[in-house]
Design a protein around this motif. Sequence first.
Motif, PDB file in Angstrom:
ATOM      1  N   ILE A 104       0.046  -2.495 -10.414  1.00  0.00           N
ATOM      2  CA  ILE A 104      -0.414  -3.809 -10.875  1.00  0.00           C
ATOM      3  C   ILE A 104      -1.926  -3.768 -11.113  1.00  0.00           C
ATOM      4  O   ILE A 104      -2.434  -4.330 -12.088  1.00  0.00           O
ATOM      5  CB  ILE A 104      -0.047  -4.898  -9.848  1.00  0.00           C
ATOM      6  N   LEU A 105      -2.634  -3.068 -10.230  1.00  0.00           N
ATOM      7  CA  LEU A 105      -4.067  -2.912 -10.446  1.00  0.00           C
ATOM      8  C   LEU A 105      -4.324  -2.236 -11.783  1.00  0.00           C
ATOM      9  O   LEU A 105      -5.180  -2.650 -12.562  1.00  0.00           O
ATOM     10  CB  LEU A 105      -4.679  -2.091  -9.305  1.00  0.00           C
TER      11      LEU A 105
ATOM     12  N   LEU B   2       1.605  -2.203  -5.961  1.00  0.00           N
ATOM     13  CA  LEU B   2       0.283  -2.823  -5.980  1.00  0.00           C
ATOM     14  C   LEU B   2      -0.701  -1.997  -6.813  1.00  0.00           C
ATOM     15  O   LEU B   2      -1.497  -2.540  -7.578  1.00  0.00           O
ATOM     16  CB  LEU B   2      -0.261  -2.966  -4.556  1.00  0.00           C
ATOM     17  N   VAL B   3      -0.628  -0.683  -6.636  1.00  0.00           N
ATOM     18  CA  VAL B   3      -1.524   0.192  -7.398  1.00  0.00           C
ATOM     19  C   VAL B   3      -1.265   0.041  -8.891  1.00  0.00           C
ATOM     20  O   VAL B   3      -2.187  -0.071  -9.701  1.00  0.00           O
ATOM     21  CB  VAL B   3      -1.343   1.659  -6.962  1.00  0.00           C
TER      22      VAL B   3
ATOM     23  N   LEU C 274       8.915  -7.403 -11.656  1.00  0.00           N
ATOM     24  CA  LEU C 274       8.313  -6.760 -10.497  1.00  0.00           C
ATOM     25  C   LEU C 274       9.388  -6.142  -9.612  1.00  0.00           C
ATOM     26  O   LEU C 274       9.227  -5.028  -9.104  1.00  0.00           O
ATOM     27  CB  LEU C 274       7.489  -7.776  -9.706  1.00  0.00           C
TER      28      LEU C 274
ATOM     29  N   LEU D  73       6.194  -0.565  -2.239  1.00  0.00           N
ATOM     30  CA  LEU D  73       5.393  -1.782  -2.390  1.00  0.00           C
ATOM     31  C   LEU D  73       3.936  -1.445  -2.676  1.00  0.00           C
ATOM     32  O   LEU D  73       3.292  -2.044  -3.537  1.00  0.00           O
ATOM     33  CB  LEU D  73       5.482  -2.626  -1.122  1.00  0.00           C
ATOM     34  N   VAL D  74       3.416  -0.493  -1.899  1.00  0.00           N
ATOM     35  CA  VAL D  74       2.019  -0.111  -2.112  1.00  0.00           C
ATOM     36  C   VAL D  74       1.834   0.464  -3.504  1.00  0.00           C
ATOM     37  O   VAL D  74       0.870   0.155  -4.211  1.00  0.00           O
ATOM     38  CB  VAL D  74       1.564   0.906  -1.044  1.00  0.00           C
TER      39      VAL D  74
END
Lengths: 628, 75
Positions: free
Chosen positions: A421-422, A418-419, A241, A414-415
């Motif tokens: 990872i989605l 997250l996307v 990550l 970071l955002v």
Amino acid sequence: MGLTKSSTGNSAIDTFTTKNFNENGIVVALAGNPNVGKSTVFNELTGMHQHTGNWPGKTVSGAVGECEYQGDNFTIVDLPGCYSLKAHSPEEEVARDFIEEGNPDAVVVVCDATCLERNLNLVLQTIEKTNKVVVCVNLLDEAEKKKIKIDFKKLESLLGVSVVGTSARQKKGLSELLFQIKKVSEISKGEPKEETEIKDIIKRAEEIAKQTIKFENEKYDERDRKFDRILTGKSGYPVMLLMLLAVFWLTIEGSNYLSGYLSDFLFKTEEWIYDGFSFIGVPYIICEILIHGAYRMLIWVVSVMLPPMAIFFPLFTLLEDLGYLPRVAFNLDKCFKKCSACGKQALTMCMGFGCNAAGVVGCRIIDSPRERLIAMITNNFVPCNGRFPTLISIISMFVITTASGVLQSLESALVLLLVIILGIIMTFLVSKILSVTVLKGVPSSFTLELPPYRRPQIAKVLVRSIFDRTLFVLGRAAAVAAPAGLIIWIMANVSVGESTLLSHMSTFLDPLGKFMGLDGVILMAFILGFPANETVIPIMLMAYLSQGVLTDTPSMSELKNILLSNGWDMVTAINVMLFSLMHWPCSTTLMTIRKESGSLKWTLASFAIPTVCGFLICVLVNGIFHIF
Amino acid sequence: MKKTLECLTPGEWGIVCGIEGEEEMKRRLLDLGFVSGTKVNCLHKSPLGDPMAFGVRGAVIALRSEDSKNIYIKQ
């Protein structure tokens, strides 16, 4: 394999025939285990004179190239990497068939000097089939670093064929290799020997290795093992990550700077060209269409979309060259196994980050047809290079809370993480669903080699990749984006009845769009962006501009205002990102899926599945937000 | 109960004395060097425990537990 200009986009699906030979040339088959630097040898020998594609009738990659040395022409056929000529995978069949029946004038078996014993298996098997063999011991620079010494003379006498040492990356040993190939091509072909059992071949390889290879440093692979302990094991996921975060952050930070400069400069050129055209008397309409239509679209793509693509791709290629990706597959295999998919899907998923078409072609490394299909269909859940700028732009405009500077790009990264990872979670989910419904079956077994880490030639990779990528994007911008800009301009200025064609289309799509938390223009942009994902935002902006309030030439900083004045809010932004992550594959990827799967049914499925997921999730998110 | 590769933990090693299991996998494993008499080191474990990476004849090969439990070893 790898992500290069010739392996992504449309080139991903070419077929070549080995009939394009230079008839007077010396035909050389290039064989070897995977990860021995065979492609480097091939590239160094053939340079630009090569063509990649499929072996006819098979979904196995290959390449043919040409080179010249001391007056002789060589045609070099890059056989697929394989561990043996005996087993029954498609790669091994192709290699064996070409060596036995393709009648090459010489067969070069490329070996990794740091792993020679294992490579000798293929060497000995090849020598059984033909005596016209040259053994190329590559990666000598790596062997030297690890203090591995090889007695070439002894090796030659024990094997009975020529042995040449090379360090293809440093361009060393290649002329000697060609010289030996020429010599070997002239000897008469002997009779193939009887095939020995694998156990005996390996024993023989072991004996030869004992006599010819000396490890002066017993712990020569200590460094690799240290890296692996960090990159796998308990710290495996956090490190993964963090790596992704670092790559994203560098991309965002770098492209912020670049985009600013590029757009300022390019919009100025737009003015100059417009003035220039008017000055020499080009009709108003033509000026408008060409410059405010096509050229402006080009500018959007180049200044907003190109920088992230030109930065991310090389960074990713570096990671690939380093040897990191197999470790990712190693870490994620259990998750894929739980979804009844293949661990190698982790690799194809990674390739999808660069280009979904290349990711789909990469699915060839998966043997089981069922698992290969799952990997192909779900590849689109990972955003490709063309979709990164879309995500990054929207994140930068809407989702950020800190003012500016380094922290801002870190927050964006970071955002973005997250996307992504989605997207990865969706990949697992859909893979699982597919394997319990329409693509039922048991997970196949697999072996994965973790090759030694290789220090990439950083400068060379960066330069080549940036150049490569920039050319690719510019080419696509000229071929796809500029015409799209033209079309948008026409649609925005040609009226049917009361309103423009553009208005008609976006009004028509508006109810559906609003239901999804988007609007008609956004949907239209996604539809028109079918050939190239990087054109979605530029198309959207142009459409808003031509029907909206702001009519002046906007700058980067005014992008958000354009969107806000057209009814955007946070929910819209989130839904655009979600839909960008989950919608139909681009035209190239779809064509590639058609070619690779050979089935219209599954191609349609690949179109429908991400779209349906995106639709449902957007509707859900929109619904939830509007309840509160 | 015979020991298999699956029982090893990172740092341990064993000598292959036989392979069971499905034909194609057996062939693949032999090609990679897992023949009888070969010394195999257990090197790394994946974050979720499976697969595991083994050192064999100078190379590092990752195997899932359902395959490594088919490779018999003695220590």
